[in-house]
Scaffold this motif. Structure first.
Motif, PDB file in Angstrom:
ATOM      1  N   ASN A 146       0.825  -1.214   0.000  1.00  0.00           N
ATOM      2  CA  ASN A 146       0.000   0.000   0.000  1.00  0.00           C
ATOM      3  C   ASN A 146       0.857   1.261   0.000  1.00  0.00           C
ATOM      4  OD1 ASN A 146      -2.532  -1.248  -0.085  1.00  0.00           O
ATOM      5  ND2 ASN A 146      -2.592  -1.489   2.132  1.00  0.00           N
ATOM      6  N   LYS A 149       2.440   1.711  -3.494  1.00  0.00           N
ATOM      7  CA  LYS A 149       1.392   2.060  -4.457  1.00  0.00           C
ATOM      8  C   LYS A 149       0.957   3.512  -4.300  1.00  0.00           C
ATOM      9  CE  LYS A 149      -3.014   0.257  -6.145  1.00  0.00           C
ATOM     10  NZ  LYS A 149      -4.029  -0.800  -5.939  1.00  0.00           N
ATOM     11  N   GLU A 150       0.777   3.952  -3.050  1.00  0.00           N
ATOM     12  CA  GLU A 150       0.301   5.310  -2.786  1.00  0.00           C
ATOM     13  C   GLU A 150       1.416   6.348  -2.913  1.00  0.00           C
ATOM     14  OE1 GLU A 150      -1.632   5.177   1.039  1.00  0.00           O
ATOM     15  OE2 GLU A 150      -2.995   3.599   0.354  1.00  0.00           O
ATOM     16  N   PRO A 153       2.255   6.342  -7.466  1.00  0.00           N
ATOM     17  CA  PRO A 153       1.404   5.443  -8.240  1.00  0.00           C
ATOM     18  C   PRO A 153       1.979   5.077  -9.612  1.00  0.00           C
ATOM     19  CG  PRO A 153       0.069   7.144  -7.218  1.00  0.00           C
ATOM     20  CD  PRO A 153       1.511   7.514  -6.976  1.00  0.00           C
ATOM     21  N   TRP A 156       4.583   2.444  -9.186  1.00  0.00           N
ATOM     22  CA  TRP A 156       3.915   1.179  -8.875  1.00  0.00           C
ATOM     23  C   TRP A 156       3.380   0.546 -10.154  1.00  0.00           C
ATOM     24  CZ3 TRP A 156       3.640  -2.312  -5.199  1.00  0.00           C
ATOM     25  CH2 TRP A 156       2.612  -3.246  -5.232  1.00  0.00           C
TER      26      TRP A 156
END
Length: 171
Positions: A146, A149-150, A153, A156
């Motif tokens: 997480n 990803k955050e 982005p 990711w």
């Protein structure tokens, strides 16, 4: 920080180009230019960049005596230092190498455990583009996934399906 400003989480890079041609001290050493360190704290349910971990001086590593035997740190809290290497591919930058290294910290007895050999090996594997997270507990992998990803982005999205799969995230 004393000025009231929050420390910015960034993938700041340590500049240490040893290939500048001088041939003296440090020649032939590995550059950590594209590596960052992330602390995953499953106790508090958070992950954050802490570049001080590159020199074994992260917030969770300070003010404890390091012990080689995990058994001597009974009741210690689990943390992971995750070595993340960023590379640039045809679609832009991506998380190329990700390797998690365990530490256990018992603040009550001011003792902590980590395997320096494992940390060095995982740093090297991350630099070479390996994904080594299968030994991490599921909540920690989820926190890491997480966070990555955050955090960026686009990085990711450009990362391998192997990384996403190993962290239990959808591709």
């Amino acid at each position: 920080m004393t000025d009231g400003k929050k420390k910015k989480n960034t993938f700041t890079i340590i500049k240490d180009d040893s290939t500048d041609g001088h041939g003296g001290y440090g020649a032939g050493t590995v550059s950590l230019e594209n590596m960052s360190s992330i602390i995953v704290d499953p106790n508090e349910g958070k992950a954050y960049v802490d570049m001080d971990a590159m020199h074994a001086r992260s917030s969770v590593e300070r003010r404890v005596k390091w012990i080689r035997d995990r058994e001597e740190v009974q009741g210690g809290k689990l943390y992971w230092i995750v070595w993340v290497t960023v590379e640039k591919g045809e679609n832009g930058p991506y998380y190329a190498g990700v390797a998690g290294s365990e530490i256990r910290v018992n603040r009550e007895i001011k003792r902590a455990y980590k395997s320096m050999a494992e940390h060095v090996k995982h740093m090297e594997k991350s630099l070479k583009g390996h994904i080594i997270v299968e030994h991490m507990d599921e909540p920690s992998k989820k926190l890491l996934g997480n966070f990555l990803k955050e955090f960026k982005p686009e990085m990711w999205e450009n990362s391998s399906s192997e990384l996403k799969d190993q962290l239990g995230m959808e591709s």
